[in-house]
Design a protein around this motif. Structure first.
Motif, PDB file in Angstrom:
ATOM      1  N   GLN A 167      18.141  61.882  44.820  1.00 55.54           N
ATOM      2  CA  GLN A 167      18.509  62.830  43.780  1.00 55.54           C
ATOM      3  C   GLN A 167      17.278  63.380  43.069  1.00 55.54           C
ATOM      4  O   GLN A 167      16.368  62.625  42.723  1.00 55.54           O
ATOM      5  N   ILE A 168      17.245  64.701  42.854  1.00 56.53           N
ATOM      6  CA  ILE A 168      16.171  65.296  42.064  1.00 56.53           C
ATOM      7  C   ILE A 168      16.191  64.670  40.673  1.00 56.53           C
ATOM      8  O   ILE A 168      17.216  64.662  40.002  1.00 56.53           O
ATOM      9  N   GLY A 169      15.058  64.119  40.254  1.00 52.14           N
ATOM     10  CA  GLY A 169      14.996  63.501  38.934  1.00 52.14           C
ATOM     11  C   GLY A 169      15.548  62.092  38.875  1.00 52.14           C
ATOM     12  O   GLY A 169      15.794  61.574  37.775  1.00 52.14           O
ATOM     13  N   HIS A 170      15.737  61.445  40.033  1.00 54.59           N
ATOM     14  CA  HIS A 170      16.240  60.067  40.053  1.00 54.59           C
ATOM     15  C   HIS A 170      15.382  59.154  39.184  1.00 54.59           C
ATOM     16  O   HIS A 170      14.153  59.181  39.253  1.00 54.59           O
ATOM     17  N   ILE A 171      16.042  58.360  38.350  1.00 57.14           N
ATOM     18  CA  ILE A 171      15.364  57.417  37.456  1.00 57.14           C
ATOM     19  C   ILE A 171      16.141  56.109  37.430  1.00 57.14           C
ATOM     20  O   ILE A 171      17.301  56.068  37.836  1.00 57.14           O
ATOM     21  N   PRO A 172      15.519  55.015  36.940  1.00 56.26           N
ATOM     22  CA  PRO A 172      16.241  53.742  36.857  1.00 56.26           C
ATOM     23  C   PRO A 172      17.435  53.825  35.899  1.00 56.26           C
ATOM     24  O   PRO A 172      17.522  54.719  35.045  1.00 56.26           O
ATOM     25  N   MET A 208      35.745  71.414  35.666  1.00 59.04           N
ATOM     26  CA  MET A 208      35.030  70.145  35.490  1.00 59.04           C
ATOM     27  C   MET A 208      33.559  70.445  35.762  1.00 59.04           C
ATOM     28  O   MET A 208      33.111  70.471  36.901  1.00 59.04           O
ATOM     29  N   MET A 209      32.813  70.723  34.697  1.00 60.97           N
ATOM     30  CA  MET A 209      31.440  71.197  34.842  1.00 60.97           C
ATOM     31  C   MET A 209      30.456  70.028  34.829  1.00 60.97           C
ATOM     32  O   MET A 209      30.612  69.074  34.045  1.00 60.97           O
ATOM     33  N   ALA A 210      29.435  70.124  35.657  1.00 58.55           N
ATOM     34  CA  ALA A 210      28.374  69.121  35.688  1.00 58.55           C
ATOM     35  C   ALA A 210      27.090  69.711  35.118  1.00 58.55           C
ATOM     36  O   ALA A 210      26.717  70.831  35.461  1.00 58.55           O
ATOM     37  N   VAL A 211      26.430  68.962  34.243  1.00 55.37           N
ATOM     38  CA  VAL A 211      25.180  69.423  33.647  1.00 55.37           C
ATOM     39  C   VAL A 211      23.993  68.838  34.414  1.00 55.37           C
ATOM     40  O   VAL A 211      24.110  67.829  35.103  1.00 55.37           O
ATOM     41  N   ASN A 212      22.864  69.480  34.276  1.00 51.41           N
ATOM     42  CA  ASN A 212      21.639  69.094  34.973  1.00 51.41           C
ATOM     43  C   ASN A 212      20.909  68.025  34.170  1.00 51.41           C
ATOM     44  O   ASN A 212      20.305  68.309  33.144  1.00 51.41           O
ATOM     45  N   LEU A 213      20.943  66.789  34.656  1.00 54.50           N
ATOM     46  CA  LEU A 213      20.133  65.722  34.057  1.00 54.50           C
ATOM     47  C   LEU A 213      19.058  65.242  35.022  1.00 54.50           C
ATOM     48  O   LEU A 213      18.483  64.174  34.845  1.00 54.50           O
ATOM     49  N   GLY A 214      18.768  66.069  36.045  1.00 56.20           N
ATOM     50  CA  GLY A 214      17.662  65.786  36.953  1.00 56.20           C
ATOM     51  C   GLY A 214      16.398  66.426  36.437  1.00 56.20           C
ATOM     52  O   GLY A 214      15.454  65.750  36.017  1.00 56.20           O
ATOM     53  N   GLY A 232      27.241  67.887  42.188  1.00 53.84           N
ATOM     54  CA  GLY A 232      26.504  67.828  43.412  1.00 53.84           C
ATOM     55  C   GLY A 232      24.987  67.784  43.226  1.00 53.84           C
ATOM     56  O   GLY A 232      24.445  67.954  42.155  1.00 53.84           O
ATOM     57  N   ASN A 233      24.334  67.441  44.327  1.00 52.11           N
ATOM     58  CA  ASN A 233      22.874  67.407  44.320  1.00 52.11           C
ATOM     59  C   ASN A 233      22.280  68.706  43.793  1.00 52.11           C
ATOM     60  O   ASN A 233      21.223  68.712  43.163  1.00 52.11           O
ATOM     61  N   PHE A 234      22.961  69.796  44.054  1.00 47.70           N
ATOM     62  CA  PHE A 234      22.496  71.105  43.604  1.00 47.70           C
ATOM     63  C   PHE A 234      22.263  71.146  42.097  1.00 47.70           C
ATOM     64  O   PHE A 234      21.304  71.768  41.626  1.00 47.70           O
ATOM     65  N   VAL A 235      23.126  70.487  41.331  1.00 44.46           N
ATOM     66  CA  VAL A 235      23.069  70.644  39.875  1.00 44.46           C
ATOM     67  C   VAL A 235      21.814  70.025  39.279  1.00 44.46           C
ATOM     68  O   VAL A 235      21.384  70.418  38.187  1.00 44.46           O
ATOM     69  N   SER A 236      21.186  69.099  39.973  1.00 42.73           N
ATOM     70  CA  SER A 236      20.013  68.424  39.420  1.00 42.73           C
ATOM     71  C   SER A 236      18.773  69.312  39.398  1.00 42.73           C
ATOM     72  O   SER A 236      17.737  68.915  38.856  1.00 42.73           O
ATOM     73  N   GLY A 237      18.866  70.495  39.982  1.00 42.17           N
ATOM     74  CA  GLY A 237      17.785  71.474  39.866  1.00 42.17           C
ATOM     75  C   GLY A 237      18.277  72.810  39.348  1.00 42.17           C
ATOM     76  O   GLY A 237      17.549  73.807  39.426  1.00 42.17           O
ATOM     77  N   TYR A 238      19.481  72.833  38.799  1.00 44.45           N
ATOM     78  CA  TYR A 238      20.151  74.088  38.422  1.00 44.45           C
ATOM     79  C   TYR A 238      19.980  74.387  36.941  1.00 44.45           C
ATOM     80  O   TYR A 238      20.149  73.491  36.100  1.00 44.45           O
ATOM     81  N   HIS A 239      19.655  75.634  36.631  1.00 44.18           N
ATOM     82  CA  HIS A 239      19.548  76.070  35.239  1.00 44.18           C
ATOM     83  C   HIS A 239      20.558  77.189  35.014  1.00 44.18           C
ATOM     84  O   HIS A 239      20.409  78.303  35.543  1.00 44.18           O
ATOM     85  N   TRP A 240      21.562  76.879  34.227  1.00 43.72           N
ATOM     86  CA  TRP A 240      22.724  77.756  34.105  1.00 43.72           C
ATOM     87  C   TRP A 240      22.375  79.149  33.589  1.00 43.72           C
ATOM     88  O   TRP A 240      23.046  80.121  33.918  1.00 43.72           O
ATOM     89  N   GLN A 241      21.296  79.258  32.797  1.00 43.83           N
ATOM     90  CA  GLN A 241      20.924  80.575  32.247  1.00 43.83           C
ATOM     91  C   GLN A 241      20.590  81.580  33.347  1.00 43.83           C
ATOM     92  O   GLN A 241      20.701  82.793  33.152  1.00 43.83           O
ATOM     93  N   TRP A 251      33.366  67.379  31.373  1.00 41.61           N
ATOM     94  CA  TRP A 251      31.965  67.567  31.744  1.00 41.61           C
ATOM     95  C   TRP A 251      31.410  66.293  32.393  1.00 41.61           C
ATOM     96  O   TRP A 251      31.712  65.184  31.957  1.00 41.61           O
ATOM     97  N   CYS A 252      30.561  66.481  33.405  1.00 41.89           N
ATOM     98  CA  CYS A 252      29.877  65.379  34.079  1.00 41.89           C
ATOM     99  C   CYS A 252      28.422  65.330  33.632  1.00 41.89           C
ATOM    100  O   CYS A 252      27.743  66.356  33.624  1.00 41.89           O
ATOM    101  N   LEU A 253      27.959  64.138  33.306  1.00 40.12           N
ATOM    102  CA  LEU A 253      26.584  63.947  32.841  1.00 40.12           C
ATOM    103  C   LEU A 253      25.658  63.710  34.033  1.00 40.12           C
ATOM    104  O   LEU A 253      25.205  62.600  34.306  1.00 40.12           O
ATOM    105  N   GLY A 254      25.401  64.808  34.760  1.00 38.64           N
ATOM    106  CA  GLY A 254      24.530  64.713  35.933  1.00 38.64           C
ATOM    107  C   GLY A 254      25.307  64.350  37.182  1.00 38.64           C
ATOM    108  O   GLY A 254      26.540  64.333  37.206  1.00 38.64           O
TER     109      GLY A 254
END
Length: 499
Positions: free
Chosen positions: A179-184, A122-128, A71-80, A168-171
């Protein structure tokens, strides 16, 4: 009305139905986590602080792969921020949904819940705002036995054994401008490739989902997918696609035809994957993960998206009706019909936020879309058969010709499960189920949900206005089953066949 015939043959198969197409999604959004699955103040709270009434309802849906934390949430999420002693976890501002995140429910709590519910995490990592290294460190925390920094941190937090998260989901939705951190596409593809390589160096047994196009109306649709697959040719197993639909124009007949568009999106995205494989851009066939799907249009604008700095605000809270039942079943029919390409699908989401379960204080009721998901999930084991429908239909303005009958079928040994949707608003339907190479002998069990009012909803005051019932209106003669369906209905039945 003339009889509709569903033609099947046990040799005309698609592929084994992956149970992970009956997955769900739990995001730190609105009241999905807090006041949804987790509320230690509730009279229903268990020893973890999770709501026993909500979990009992979720068990009925028999979910498999459960996506988390966004989700959109994960793009600003820091698991620590969300591991270790709860009293030391910081409160942070989630800018995706403008809400306060307390981090009282984090990855360890989710994974403990997944174990209890028999979900595949099914974990998603923050790539935002995150980095490949942060993602790799999270994987070490979850999957490495011990003897290194992050694995030892997990042990110190009370989890001696690894969590062994393999999916795992890559972002998330990195093609979306919101999306936070949206890039081309090219930039995301390089970032995803770097992350994937580092993660697989840490645990080569994981499976990875790379972000594909998240909506067919974006200008980068499919071109994004092509560019991404050129970079991650060896590192990923799945390409994601997302789809939300709705009846924005209040035209029920038109809305029920949307399954044509769902089919086309799956087939077009799979064509990109096949092209990448056949032109040697990928060394393996990449399959599809439809890891967000649902009906979402009523609560999609303005205040429904803005948490206004509150804790567990009311966001994205759709109220579903009878016509939504048929569309939810249509999604599942499409996934089953495309069992060779769609291997994962996640209903977004599971509680309160565009969800089949809704809470208010200590009360709870089941939304209309709960029932088709339950009916289908009970009969999900086996091989998808090709379906051929012969019968009347109509022409949609946006989606072309459709049959009144939308269908799919699963063969499991000598049991045949058929899933039927009568899209006719006014007339009943008789469906002949003909299995060309084997006789149908008997009905084992069947459920259906139907209603004359497409706008009928369930509420706290009237929680059972729309619900499933057993169905026995069937005749079997000379190996052919004839099933009677009322207008606006969804049927799921299992038949015994001879050989």
């Amino acid at each position: 009305m003339e009889t509709t015939t569903l033609h099947l043959h046990t040799a005309f198969t698609v592929d084994t139905v992956d149970p992970r197409i009956f997955g769900g999604f739990l995001e730190h959004l609105g009241r999905a986590v807090y006041d949804g699955v987790y509320n230690p103040e509730s009279v229903h709270a268990d020893d973890m602080g999770c709501r026993k009434d909500v979990l009992a309802a979720l068990r009925r849906l028999n979910f498999t792969a459960m996506r988390y934390p966004g989700g959109n949430f994960v793009s600003g999420y820091h698991w620590q921020d969300a591991v270790g002693p709860r009293e030391k976890r910081p409160k942070v501002r989630d800018i995706a949904w403008q809400s306060i995140e307390t981090n009282q429910f984090g990855p360890d709590e989710f994974l403990e819940l997944a174990r209890r519910m028999d979900w595949t995490p099914m974990m998603a990592v923050n790539l935002g705002t995150g980095t490949p290294e942060e993602a790799r460190n999270w994987l070490e925390y979850c999957n490495v036995d011990g003897g290194s920094k992050w694995a030892d941190m997990r042990r110190e937090n009370g989890y001696e054994e690894p969590h062994n998260v393999k999916l795992w989901c890559l972002g998330n939705e990195m093609d979306g401008p919101w999306q936070i951190g949206h890039i081309p596409a090219e930039n995301y593809a390089i970032l995803a490739q770097q992350t994937a390589r580092m993660m697989k160096m840490t645990d080569p047994d994981i499976e990875l989902v790379v972000c594909g196009s998240c909506a067919p109306d974006l200008p980068t649709y499919l071109e994004w997918d092509r560019k991404v697959l050129e970079h991650v040719r060896d590192e990923v197993e799945y390409l994601s696609l997302h789809r939300y639909v709705g009846n924005e124009f209040d035209d029920t007949e038109e809305y029920l035809a949307v399954t044509n568009s769902i089919d086309r999106q799956i087939e077009a995205t799979d064509a990109v994957c096949l092209s990448a494989y056949h032109t040697r851009k990928t060394k393996r066939r990449v399959h599809l993960s439809c890891d967000e799907w649902n009906i979402w249009y009523r609560a999609r604008h303005g205040e429904h998206l803005d948490g206004k700095g509150k804790y567990a605000p009311h966001l994205l809270e759709e109220q579903y009706n009878m016509e939504d039942v048929l569309v939810a079943a249509g999604f599942l029919n499409s996934f089953i019909r495309h069992a060779d390409s769609v291997k994962i699908a996640n209903l977004a989401q599971i509680v309160n936020v565009i969800a089949p379960i809704f809470t208010r204080g200590d009360e709870m009721f089941l939304q209309t879309i709960f029932y088709p998901i339950e009916m289908y999930s009970r009969r999900r084991t086996g091989t998808s058969l090709q379906v051929q429908v012969q019968g009347p239909g109509y022409t949609s303005k946006r989606y072309g010709k459709v049959n009144y009958l939308d269908s799919s079928a699963i063969l499991n040994g000598d049991e045949l499960s058929v899933f039927l949707v009568n899209r006719n608003l006014n007339e009943p339907m008789e469906v002949e189920v003909r299995l060309a190479d084997a006789p149908i002998e008997s009905l084992l069990n069947a459920d259906f949900v139907a209603g004359t009012d497409p706008k009928a909803t369930n509420t706290f005051e009237h929680p059972h206005r729309v619900q499933s019932c057993t169905h026995d209106d069937i005749a079997i003669k000379n190996g052919v089953a004839t099933i009677s369906l009322p207008p606006l209905s969804v049927y799921a039945g299992t038949l015994k066949i001879g050989r």
